[in-house]
Each structure stands twice: as structure tokens, then as C-alpha cells.
Design a protein around this motif. Structure first.
Motif, PDB file in Angstrom:
ATOM      1  N   ALA A  38       4.314   1.259   8.632  1.00  0.00           N
ATOM      2  CA  ALA A  38       4.111   0.421   7.453  1.00  0.00           C
ATOM      3  C   ALA A  38       3.146  -0.708   7.779  1.00  0.00           C
ATOM      4  O   ALA A  38       3.200  -1.304   8.858  1.00  0.00           O
ATOM      5  CB  ALA A  38       5.436  -0.153   6.949  1.00  0.00           C
ATOM      6  N   TYR A  39       2.261  -1.005   6.829  1.00  0.00           N
ATOM      7  CA  TYR A  39       1.315  -2.105   6.951  1.00  0.00           C
ATOM      8  C   TYR A  39       1.647  -3.187   5.926  1.00  0.00           C
ATOM      9  O   TYR A  39       1.894  -2.892   4.749  1.00  0.00           O
ATOM     10  CB  TYR A  39      -0.113  -1.642   6.640  1.00  0.00           C
ATOM     11  N   ALA A  40       1.601  -4.437   6.355  1.00  0.00           N
ATOM     12  CA  ALA A  40       1.578  -5.579   5.441  1.00  0.00           C
ATOM     13  C   ALA A  40       0.192  -6.195   5.527  1.00  0.00           C
ATOM     14  O   ALA A  40      -0.324  -6.435   6.626  1.00  0.00           O
ATOM     15  CB  ALA A  40       2.638  -6.606   5.813  1.00  0.00           C
ATOM     16  N   THR A  41      -0.404  -6.443   4.379  1.00  0.00           N
ATOM     17  CA  THR A  41      -1.746  -7.036   4.376  1.00  0.00           C
ATOM     18  C   THR A  41      -1.719  -8.450   4.932  1.00  0.00           C
ATOM     19  O   THR A  41      -2.432  -8.780   5.885  1.00  0.00           O
ATOM     20  CB  THR A  41      -2.302  -7.075   2.950  1.00  0.00           C
ATOM     21  N   LEU A  42      -0.873  -9.303   4.348  1.00  0.00           N
ATOM     22  CA  LEU A  42      -0.819 -10.722   4.700  1.00  0.00           C
ATOM     23  C   LEU A  42       0.605 -11.129   5.033  1.00  0.00           C
ATOM     24  O   LEU A  42       1.563 -10.600   4.464  1.00  0.00           O
ATOM     25  CB  LEU A  42      -1.293 -11.599   3.534  1.00  0.00           C
TER      26      LEU A  42
END
Length: 379
Positions: free
Chosen positions: A94-98
């Protein structure tokens, strides 16, 4: 490896933008190789990597060009996200942008207690808008270049309570919630800023261009919620203020934040009732305590109680319908706590900063025992 010792099934960490990208716009291979090795090890241990792409460390050359006051920084972020996602392939769960754009914008550009130390409402609102634009552009890049991962954003929330039952205090608390919390949540979820924007001078309003809000409002696979404390508000005392913020109440952690677990339940339910939420992860929750290493042991009973009560607060929200898919303690190890330096310890692992020796605190042992008693596989 500490993570294997504890028995966790997911690990959240951030990528340092300056370490993986050059000013010329190419990848720094040594930086990328470090993270690829970490991701490979996590996957070998069956620990899901939750990667945050921006946790406040902007490349200096971009700050020299205006930082988050420069609209172009949002587009540079998209380029960075695209290159990193391609380099990591399918290694990331999973990626979180900010992470916490409120802190980047408000603390960095509006009140100046974090880098780059700028001050002014116009600066803070401008930085916030460009950060949100970067989120939307980053989501576009992730969908194109990391289609098999989950994509979202991590927002910090400080629930705003009225200092009294008076109408003025209730109104002030609502305005504070809009300015501090919904300013970031509402554009991401609904493509518009909260109504409190209409109370700002025209010169302080964010520099929104045609199409910006549609870019910001990208469908999320998950929402990361960071929570530590609550605050109280009353009617403003000075012209131009929207509210008056009160000091924290006891009991407090070592950093001076009130301990009030019910606020986490209240927060999750308020978001659940207000928005059509994607799956929620508690991406940060924890407490700084005045830890002491004595005879090889850190007896942080207050931190254990903090976690126990906040996990119960999450459970209470889940029983009322909130879809919480995971919980991350902040943090694994004692670390550099921004404006507080190394003075405040949030970790469940004690770090001797002189020798880098790491010692599991009693809270880490408590988490290990808790995880060992899981009766169902993680989602």
C-alpha cells in the motif's frame, strides 16, 4: 529483526524524496537500492510494506524554488512518485501519497514551527492547496505505475471540542474543525473546501485553478488516520481570528498532549457518519513518555495503558460500523521528533542514541503478547 521478533504483519515507513531523486530528475540508484532491499526483506518475512511517499522532507532544490508555495512542486511530486513506483514494482502492499499535509502546510508555512519556518495565513493556505494537488497527481501516477497496490493518503485529526455549551464556543469549535481537519479531508473526499474558506480574506484563500479540485478528489483505496489527542476551542478574542485554542488538559503525555481515548471513537464515528469512507487504517497512534532504561528494562506502564485504552476506542467504533482494517503504533523505535529533536520518546523500542543499542520496552513485549493471541488471520 525487530519486526519478526514482535510478530507484526505490516510495517509502515516513508521514502526520503531527496535520497532517491536527483535535481536532474533521475533516480539516485543507491537510494533506491536501499529501499528495494528493505522491501524484499519485508516481503520475505511476510510483513506487508505500507509506504509513505512524502513525510515532510522536501528536496532542498525544490524549497529553493519556493517549496510548497510553488505550484510546480506538485508536478515534481508526480514525477517522483511515478519513478519510485516503477522502480519498486510489485513489492509494495500500500502507498500513501502524503503524511499529514496539515503539518507540512500549517506548521511549516503558516505558524513556522517546522521547516521551512515560514509564517502567514496566505502562505499556509497556499502550501496546503499545492500539497493536496500533489496528492491528487500522485494518485494518478500510482494508478498508472503501481496498479496492484492500494493507494491512499494519511491525514492527522485533532478532534475539536467546544470549551463550553455556549453558542460562541460551539461555533468556534466547528470552525476549528473545518480549518484544521476538514480542510484536508473534504477536498480529498468531496472535491471542495469547507465553508470556513468564505471567512478568509480574499488574499488568504488558496490559489485554486480550474480542474484542481477534480484532481484532488481521487477515489481512495484506504484512508490513513493519525490520532493523538483532542483540543478545546472558544470564541475568538482578537479581530481576524476564527477561534481561540485552549491549552491541553490533564492527564497528559510527556509531550504535553491530553490523553482522552474517547476522542478517537468520536473521531472515527464522525468521519463514518459524514463521509462515504474507504477502509480505514489507524496509521499513527501512540504516546511520548519519560522513559528510563534501568537494568536493561523500560517499564513504560503508562504507554501500555495508553495503547490498551485506544485499541478499545477503535474497537468501540468498529462495533458501530466503522471499517477499520488495521492499526499501526507510533512508533517502532524512538526517533527524531521534529521540533522536539531527540527529547521525546514515542517508540516501543528504546534507542540509546549514542550507541544505537535497541531495547524492547515493556510496551513492545505487551504488543508481542497481544499479537500472539490473535484468533483470526489479518485481512
Amino acid at each position: 529483526m525487530l519486526l519478526k521478533t514482535l510478530g507484526v504483519d505490516a510495517y509502515r515507513f516513508s521514502i526520503s524524496w531527496p535520497r532517491v531523486m536527483t535535481e536532474a530528475g533521475t533516480l539516485n540508484q543507491a537510494g533506491i537500492d536501499f529501499y528495494v532491499a528493505l522491501l524484499d526483506e519485508l516481503n520475505a518475512l511476510k510483513v506487508k510494506p505500507f509506504v509513505t511517499l512524502y513525510h515532510w522532507d522536501l528536496p532542498q532544490y525544490l524549497e529553493d524554488r519556493g517549496g510548497w508555495l510553488n505550484r510546480q512542486t506538485a508536478f515534481e511530486f508526480k514525477k517522483y512518485v511515478s519513478k519510485v513506483a516503477q522502480a519498486f514494482g510489485d513489492r509494495v502492499y500500500a502507498y500513501a501519497t502524503l503524511n499529514e499535509p496539515f503539518c507540512s502546510a500549517y506548521l511549516g508555512y503558516e505558524v513556522g514551527v517546522h521547516a521551512p519556518g515560514r509564517k502567514g495565513r496566505q502562505l499556509g493556505r497556499g502550501a496546503a492547496h499545492h500539497l493536496l494537488l500533489a496528492h491528487g497527481l500522485g494518485m494518478q501516477a500510482l494508478k498508472a505505475d503501481a496498479p496492484n497496490a492500494r493507494h491512499g493518503i494519511v491525514l492527522n485529526f485533532t478532534p475539536c471540542y467546544a470549551n463550553s455549551s455556549g453558542k460562541g464556543d460551539i461555533t468556534a469549535a466547528e470552525k476549528a474543525d473545518q480549518y484544521i481537519n476538514q480542510w484536508y479531508m473534504q477536498p480529498v473526499m468531496e472535491g471542495r473546501y469547507p465553508d470556513v474558506i468564505n471567512e478568509l480574506d480574499d488574499g488568504d484563500k488558496p490559489p485554486v485553478e480550474d480542474g484542481d479540485m477534480a484532481i484532488i478528489c481521487q477515489p481512495l483505496d484506504f484512508l490513513g488516520v493519525n490520532f493523538y489527542t483532542r483540543l478545546f476551542y472558544s470564541a475568538p478574542k482578537q479581530p481576524g481570528e476564527l477561534y481561540y485554542e485552549h491549552a491541553h488538559r490533564a492527564p497528559m503525555t510527556d509531550i504535553g498532549w491530553e490523553i482522552y481515548p474517547q476522542a478517537l471513537t468520536d473521531l472515527l464515528l464522525s468521519l463514518h457518519n459524514r463521509y462515504k469512507l474507504p477502509p480505514v487504517y489507524i496509521t499513527e497512534n501512540g504516546a511520548a513518555m519519560a522513559d528510563e532504561l534501568t537494568d536493561g528494562e523500560v517499564k513504560d506502564d503508562k504507554r501500555i495503558d495508553y495503547y490498551a485504552q485506544h485499541l478499545k476506542a477503535v474497537e468501540a467504533a468498529m462495533r458501530k460500523g466503522v471499517n477499520v482494517s488495521g492499526y499501526f503504533a507510533w512508533s517502532l523505535m524512538d526517533n527524531f521528533e521534529w521540533a522536539e529533536g531527540y527529547e521525546k520518546r514515542f517508540g516501543i523500542v528504546y534507542v540509546d542514541f549514542a550507541t544505537q543499542t535497541r531495547t524492547l520496552k515493556n510496551s513492545a513485549l505487551a504488543f508481542k503478547q497481544l499479537l500472539a493471541r490473535r484468533t483470526r488471520p489479518p485481512a
